[in-house]
Design a protein around this motif. Sequence first.
Motif, PDB file in Angstrom:
ATOM      1  N   GLU A   1      14.642  14.594   9.769  1.00 50.45           N
ATOM      2  CA  GLU A   1      13.189  14.716   9.665  1.00 50.45           C
ATOM      3  C   GLU A   1      12.851  15.528   8.423  1.00 50.45           C
ATOM      4  N   ARG A   2      11.966  15.002   7.599  1.00 52.63           N
ATOM      5  CA  ARG A   2      11.552  15.731   6.411  1.00 52.63           C
ATOM      6  C   ARG A   2      10.447  16.702   6.788  1.00 52.63           C
ATOM      7  N   ILE A   3      10.569  17.910   6.293  1.00 44.54           N
ATOM      8  CA  ILE A   3       9.590  18.949   6.582  1.00 44.54           C
ATOM      9  C   ILE A   3       8.596  19.005   5.443  1.00 44.54           C
ATOM     10  N   GLN A   4       7.331  18.925   5.756  1.00 44.92           N
ATOM     11  CA  GLN A   4       6.281  18.956   4.752  1.00 44.92           C
ATOM     12  C   GLN A   4       5.576  20.305   4.786  1.00 44.92           C
ATOM     13  N   HIS A   5       5.527  20.953   3.625  1.00 45.94           N
ATOM     14  CA  HIS A   5       4.870  22.249   3.510  1.00 45.94           C
ATOM     15  C   HIS A   5       3.646  22.096   2.612  1.00 45.94           C
ATOM     16  N   PRO A   6       2.436  22.317   3.156  1.00 43.88           N
ATOM     17  CA  PRO A   6       1.227  22.172   2.330  1.00 43.88           C
ATOM     18  C   PRO A   6       1.096  23.322   1.339  1.00 43.88           C
ATOM     19  N   LEU A   7       0.899  22.985   0.086  1.00 40.23           N
ATOM     20  CA  LEU A   7       0.769  24.007  -0.950  1.00 40.23           C
ATOM     21  C   LEU A   7      -0.589  24.708  -0.899  1.00 40.23           C
ATOM     22  N   SER A   8      -1.531  24.145  -0.151  1.00 40.03           N
ATOM     23  CA  SER A   8      -2.869  24.737  -0.090  1.00 40.03           C
ATOM     24  C   SER A   8      -2.943  25.905   0.888  1.00 40.03           C
ATOM     25  N   ARG A   9      -1.885  26.135   1.667  1.00 40.91           N
ATOM     26  CA  ARG A   9      -1.892  27.211   2.661  1.00 40.91           C
ATOM     27  C   ARG A   9      -0.792  28.216   2.363  1.00 40.91           C
ATOM     28  N   LEU A  10      -1.113  29.486   2.568  1.00 37.43           N
ATOM     29  CA  LEU A  10      -0.132  30.548   2.376  1.00 37.43           C
ATOM     30  C   LEU A  10       0.464  30.889   3.735  1.00 37.43           C
ATOM     31  N   THR A  11       1.597  30.273   4.042  1.00 40.94           N
ATOM     32  CA  THR A  11       2.270  30.513   5.316  1.00 40.94           C
ATOM     33  C   THR A  11       3.728  30.854   5.064  1.00 40.94           C
ATOM     34  N   SER A  12       4.333  31.514   6.023  1.00 44.57           N
ATOM     35  CA  SER A  12       5.738  31.879   5.901  1.00 44.57           C
ATOM     36  C   SER A  12       6.615  30.743   6.405  1.00 44.57           C
ATOM     37  N   PHE A  13       7.889  30.797   6.044  1.00 47.02           N
ATOM     38  CA  PHE A  13       8.864  29.816   6.529  1.00 47.02           C
ATOM     39  C   PHE A  13       8.886  29.841   8.054  1.00 47.02           C
ATOM     40  N   THR A  14       8.870  31.049   8.639  1.00 45.69           N
ATOM     41  CA  THR A  14       8.915  31.186  10.095  1.00 45.69           C
ATOM     42  C   THR A  14       7.723  30.495  10.748  1.00 45.69           C
ATOM     43  N   GLU A  15       6.525  30.691  10.200  1.00 46.88           N
ATOM     44  CA  GLU A  15       5.335  30.036  10.741  1.00 46.88           C
ATOM     45  C   GLU A  15       5.470  28.523  10.654  1.00 46.88           C
ATOM     46  N   ASP A  16       5.969  28.026   9.528  1.00 50.50           N
ATOM     47  CA  ASP A  16       6.142  26.578   9.353  1.00 50.50           C
ATOM     48  C   ASP A  16       7.057  25.999  10.426  1.00 50.50           C
ATOM     49  N   MET A  17       8.181  26.670  10.672  1.00 49.26           N
ATOM     50  CA  MET A  17       9.145  26.150  11.638  1.00 49.26           C
ATOM     51  C   MET A  17       8.620  26.249  13.067  1.00 49.26           C
ATOM     52  N   HIS A  18       7.969  27.374  13.399  1.00 50.34           N
ATOM     53  CA  HIS A  18       7.429  27.531  14.750  1.00 50.34           C
ATOM     54  C   HIS A  18       6.349  26.489  15.032  1.00 50.34           C
TER      55      HIS A  18
ATOM     56  N   ARG B   1      16.383  22.444   0.288  1.00 51.23           N
ATOM     57  CA  ARG B   1      17.073  21.161   0.286  1.00 51.23           C
ATOM     58  C   ARG B   1      16.098  20.038  -0.041  1.00 51.23           C
ATOM     59  N   GLY B   2      16.389  19.294  -1.093  1.00 50.21           N
ATOM     60  CA  GLY B   2      15.514  18.211  -1.510  1.00 50.21           C
ATOM     61  C   GLY B   2      15.503  17.042  -0.537  1.00 50.21           C
ATOM     62  N   ASP B   3      16.542  16.917   0.292  1.00 46.50           N
ATOM     63  CA  ASP B   3      16.601  15.805   1.246  1.00 46.50           C
ATOM     64  C   ASP B   3      15.861  16.120   2.537  1.00 46.50           C
ATOM     65  N   ARG B   4      15.370  17.367   2.683  1.00 45.59           N
ATOM     66  CA  ARG B   4      14.750  17.758   3.949  1.00 45.59           C
ATOM     67  C   ARG B   4      13.361  18.360   3.773  1.00 45.59           C
ATOM     68  N   TYR B   5      13.008  18.700   2.546  1.00 44.77           N
ATOM     69  CA  TYR B   5      11.780  19.450   2.327  1.00 44.77           C
ATOM     70  C   TYR B   5      10.875  18.748   1.317  1.00 44.77           C
ATOM     71  N   ASP B   6       9.587  18.669   1.645  1.00 40.92           N
ATOM     72  CA  ASP B   6       8.576  18.155   0.737  1.00 40.92           C
ATOM     73  C   ASP B   6       7.463  19.196   0.602  1.00 40.92           C
ATOM     74  N   PHE B   7       6.950  19.379  -0.592  1.00 42.06           N
ATOM     75  CA  PHE B   7       5.744  20.185  -0.795  1.00 42.06           C
ATOM     76  C   PHE B   7       4.599  19.219  -1.078  1.00 42.06           C
ATOM     77  N   VAL B   8       3.516  19.337  -0.311  1.00 43.15           N
ATOM     78  CA  VAL B   8       2.403  18.412  -0.442  1.00 43.15           C
ATOM     79  C   VAL B   8       1.120  19.185  -0.721  1.00 43.15           C
ATOM     80  N   MET B   9       0.184  18.521  -1.375  1.00 42.43           N
ATOM     81  CA  MET B   9      -1.108  19.139  -1.639  1.00 42.43           C
ATOM     82  C   MET B   9      -2.203  18.101  -1.525  1.00 42.43           C
TER      83      MET B   9
END
Length: 263
Positions: free
Chosen positions: A99-116, A251-259
């Motif tokens: 599963e690819r994890i998408q992290h929005p660049l518009s929000r300031l969140t921690s890695f822990t918050e993203d995973m939870h 990891r480029g195979d698991r992580y995406d940054f989106v905006m």
Amino acid sequence: MKMPAHLSSPVPSALAAALPSAAGLSSSPRYMQVAGALQAAIERGEYPAGSALPAERELAARLGVSRVTVRQATLKLAERGLVVRRHGSGTFVAASGPERIQHPLSRLTSFTEDMHSRGLSAGGQVLSFGAGHPNPQEAMQLGLSPGQRVYRVRRLRTAGGEALAVEESILSAERLGLLSAADVQDVSLYALMQQRGAAPVRALRQLRAVNADQELAELLGVPLGAALLSTERVAWDAAGRAVELARASYRGDRYDFVMELRE
């Protein structure tokens, strides 16, 4: 001593039989032959989704190859998304493709918050911890004098036991007070900073593509040279003071940054 079932699975005899002998006609590298045999065993259901592959030592002995060859083979399977290498735990058959994890660049969140938010347990294994003086660039970015002290925290970030990123944070010792390696083990740095009155509310982040060197490849369980997303972030608190300088490799195979872009 019998190994617990959740730590290792037996090596099917068919797996060893599927490997061409050294005198065989196959000209492909030995690790590719091992990877092919393992993939076939997974596809036949001999290793169900979520189960652990046998330990490297066990596979190497049964197949008559070196542990290096087995490691190269499992890295190749990880690259294909068939297995997940969990630092310190072993190699496991992927449930249904990564599963690819998408992290929005518009929000300031921690890695822990993203995973939870995804129902995953977040880990932060401390790789190194120390205190010292900032270099000139770090002092400028954090608004510190060269004589002030900073903490350097380098951690392996995991989700559900799977390694996803290596992070290094440079933090002002003056603003955070006394800090030890135990304080930053498996915790959210942002939550810790909030407790100490240095919660980040704004950040500037830069991204670039890099390739995994030997150390990062081993820590993240990816092939040498695999694509990574490298970031550098400076964060400020509500008073406009820089409170964190962070560098990370994802990891480029698991992580995406989106905006989101708007007209």
